[in-house]
Design a protein around this motif. Structure first.
Motif, short mmCIF file in Angstrom:
data_model
loop_
_atom_site.label_atom_id
_atom_site.label_comp_id
_atom_site.label_asym_id
_atom_site.label_seq_id
_atom_site.Cartn_x
_atom_site.Cartn_y
_atom_site.Cartn_z
N PHE A 25 0.82 -1.21 0.00
CA PHE A 25 0.00 0.00 0.00
C PHE A 25 0.86 1.26 0.00
N SER A 26 1.94 1.24 0.78
CA SER A 26 2.76 2.44 0.89
C SER A 26 3.46 2.79 -0.43
N ARG A 27 3.61 1.81 -1.31
CA ARG A 27 4.26 2.09 -2.59
C ARG A 27 3.40 2.99 -3.47
N ARG A 28 2.14 3.07 -3.20
CA ARG A 28 1.27 3.93 -3.99
C ARG A 28 1.17 5.34 -3.41
N GLU A 29 1.89 5.58 -2.33
CA GLU A 29 1.93 6.91 -1.74
C GLU A 29 3.09 7.68 -2.36
N HIS A 198 3.99 2.85 -17.17
CA HIS A 198 2.52 2.79 -17.11
C HIS A 198 2.09 1.51 -16.41
N LEU A 199 1.01 1.59 -15.67
CA LEU A 199 0.40 0.35 -15.20
C LEU A 199 0.00 -0.48 -16.41
N PRO A 200 0.15 -1.79 -16.36
CA PRO A 200 -0.24 -2.62 -17.51
C PRO A 200 -1.68 -2.34 -17.94
N GLY A 201 -1.85 -2.10 -19.26
CA GLY A 201 -3.18 -1.85 -19.81
C GLY A 201 -3.69 -0.44 -19.62
N GLU A 202 -2.81 0.48 -19.18
CA GLU A 202 -3.24 1.87 -18.93
C GLU A 202 -2.38 2.84 -19.75
N PRO A 203 -2.57 2.91 -21.07
CA PRO A 203 -1.78 3.84 -21.87
C PRO A 203 -2.16 5.30 -21.63
N GLU A 204 -3.37 5.54 -21.09
CA GLU A 204 -3.82 6.89 -20.77
C GLU A 204 -4.02 7.02 -19.27
N SER A 246 1.54 17.57 -6.34
CA SER A 246 0.39 17.66 -7.25
C SER A 246 0.58 16.75 -8.46
N LEU A 247 1.61 16.97 -9.25
CA LEU A 247 1.83 16.12 -10.42
C LEU A 247 2.05 14.67 -10.02
N SER A 248 2.92 14.44 -9.04
CA SER A 248 3.23 13.06 -8.64
C SER A 248 2.01 12.36 -8.08
N PHE A 249 1.18 13.08 -7.34
CA PHE A 249 -0.04 12.49 -6.77
C PHE A 249 -1.01 12.09 -7.88
N MET A 250 -1.19 12.96 -8.88
CA MET A 250 -2.10 12.63 -9.97
C MET A 250 -1.59 11.47 -10.82
N ILE A 251 -0.30 11.50 -11.16
CA ILE A 251 0.25 10.46 -12.03
C ILE A 251 0.28 9.11 -11.33
N MET A 252 0.39 9.11 -10.01
CA MET A 252 0.49 7.85 -9.29
C MET A 252 -0.75 6.96 -9.47
N TRP A 253 -1.88 7.53 -9.92
CA TRP A 253 -3.07 6.71 -10.14
C TRP A 253 -2.82 5.61 -11.18
N CYS A 254 -1.94 5.88 -12.14
CA CYS A 254 -1.69 4.89 -13.18
C CYS A 254 -0.20 4.61 -13.38
N LEU A 255 0.61 4.94 -12.40
CA LEU A 255 2.04 4.70 -12.52
C LEU A 255 2.37 3.29 -12.02
N ASN A 256 3.30 2.65 -12.69
CA ASN A 256 3.75 1.33 -12.29
C ASN A 256 4.64 1.48 -11.06
N TYR A 257 4.02 1.45 -9.88
CA TYR A 257 4.72 1.77 -8.65
C TYR A 257 5.77 0.73 -8.30
#
Length: 332
Positions: A25-29, A198-204, A246-257
């Motif tokens: 879980f902490s990896r997504r922070e 990118h998270l797998p299957g998340e090009p956008e 701000s940027l890092s928080f938004m991008i983390m939704w689909c970043l391959n953490y």
């Protein structure tokens, strides 16, 4: 916003119990990554942790008697404060018993559990003793408070004269409903990233809807955008220290953490994202989504201060302070 129901409380408690059990879980922070930690240390004057920064710059290394932690979760920061000796005793409140159990275990490991009381309760409704606390902390918990103004007014009442309230907080859009001008920047940068990021299957880059956020945790970012305006109404002289995110928080939704932690190329890529975010925020294109907010309860007025207040002068304001300095110079 309606008050929390028992169902909402249970859903929130269950969500966090599950999160605490998830080692990943902490990896997504966004802030947990070494690159974000390196920047945090720079902007906090070299202090390695938030707790260390607070103890040295806000408490001035002077121990105080009693602290209150609201929505402590696992109490990582609060336990550090107690272990340092900066606060003699601490009261912990949280809605999640699972979090409190982990907080108690962490305090026991540090040998300070006997200096802490643990309360599983709705933090919107806890009774606070007037003037009882020298320190009150919200560590990423104030944005979960439904009754924001009432809770902060209760905190002001509960602070001892000269006491300090510290909130390390997400202050971005409610329910993560980001404005288009922010998401446009984040999406363009996300498209430029190597596919491995990118998270797998998340090009956008995708974001949750407010409804989806509420479904997971009814308290999540419920009034986050109102935190600073509400605090400023209660404490006009409060300090705000931007923490980016701000940027890092938004991008983390689909970043391959996993990639940004486990692969050297991913580590370097995230460090570059942190640098880009710093430039965007410093230039004003993005705001700080996270801040350290410091508010203090003024000590009782002296007889002289009461007099100048009757004359229409703020005894805690800059003009009164300037008069005092001028008087000192004339006396020399």
């Amino acid at each position: 916003m309606s008050a929390m129901t028992d169902s909402d409380r249970q859903k929130t408690a269950d969500h966090w119990a599950t999160a605490y059990e998830n080692e990943r879980f902490s990896r997504r922070e966004w802030i947990g990554h070494p690159a974000a930690q390196e920047r945090m240390k720079r902007i906090m004057g070299g202090h390695a942790t938030h707790a260390q920064w607070f103890i040295k710059t806000q408490l001035m290394n002077k121990p105080v008697r009693r602290g209150l932690g609201i929505g402590v979760g696992v109490a990582f920061h609060e336990n550090q404060i107690v272990a340092s000796g900066a606060v003699e005793r601490y009261d912990y409140f949280d809605l999640s018993q699972a979090g409190l159990d982990l907080a108690k275990a962490g305090a026991a490991d540090l040998g300070v559990a006997d200096r802490i009381t643990f309360h599983c309760a709705d933090v919107n409704e806890i009774p606070l003793e007037e003037g009882a606390y020298d320190v009150i902390t919200f560590m990423a918990s104030l944005h979960h408070i439904h009754e924001l103004e009432r809770t902060l007014l209760n905190c002001q009442r509960a602070l001892a004269p000269g006491g300090v309230l510290w909130a390390f907080e997400y202050v971005g859009p409610d329910r993560f409903d980001y404005p288009d001008e922010h998401t446009d920047i984040a999406r363009r940068i996300y498209r430029m990233l190597a596919p491995e990021l990118h998270l797998p299957g998340e090009p956008e880059l995708k974001f949750p809807t407010p409804e989806a956020v509420i479904e997971v945790d009814p308290t999540e970012a419920v009034h986050s955008s109102e935190i600073l305006p509400t605090m400023r109404r209660i404490w006009p002289d409060m300090e705000v220290h931007g923490q980016y995110g701000s940027l890092s928080f938004m991008i983390m939704w689909c970043l391959n953490y996993d990639y940004i932690y486990d692969d050297p190329r991913g580590v370097e890529a995230y460090r570059t994202l942190i640098d880009i975010e710093t430039a965007l925020v410093d230039s004003g294109q993005l705001p700080h989504y996270f801040v350290n907010a410091i508010a203090r309860k003024a000590p009782p007025l002296t007889a002289k201060q009461r007099l100048v207040r009757r004359l229409g002068i703020d005894p805690h304001g800059g003009f009164y302070a300037a008069l005092g300095r001028a008087k000192q110079r004339l006396a020399k």
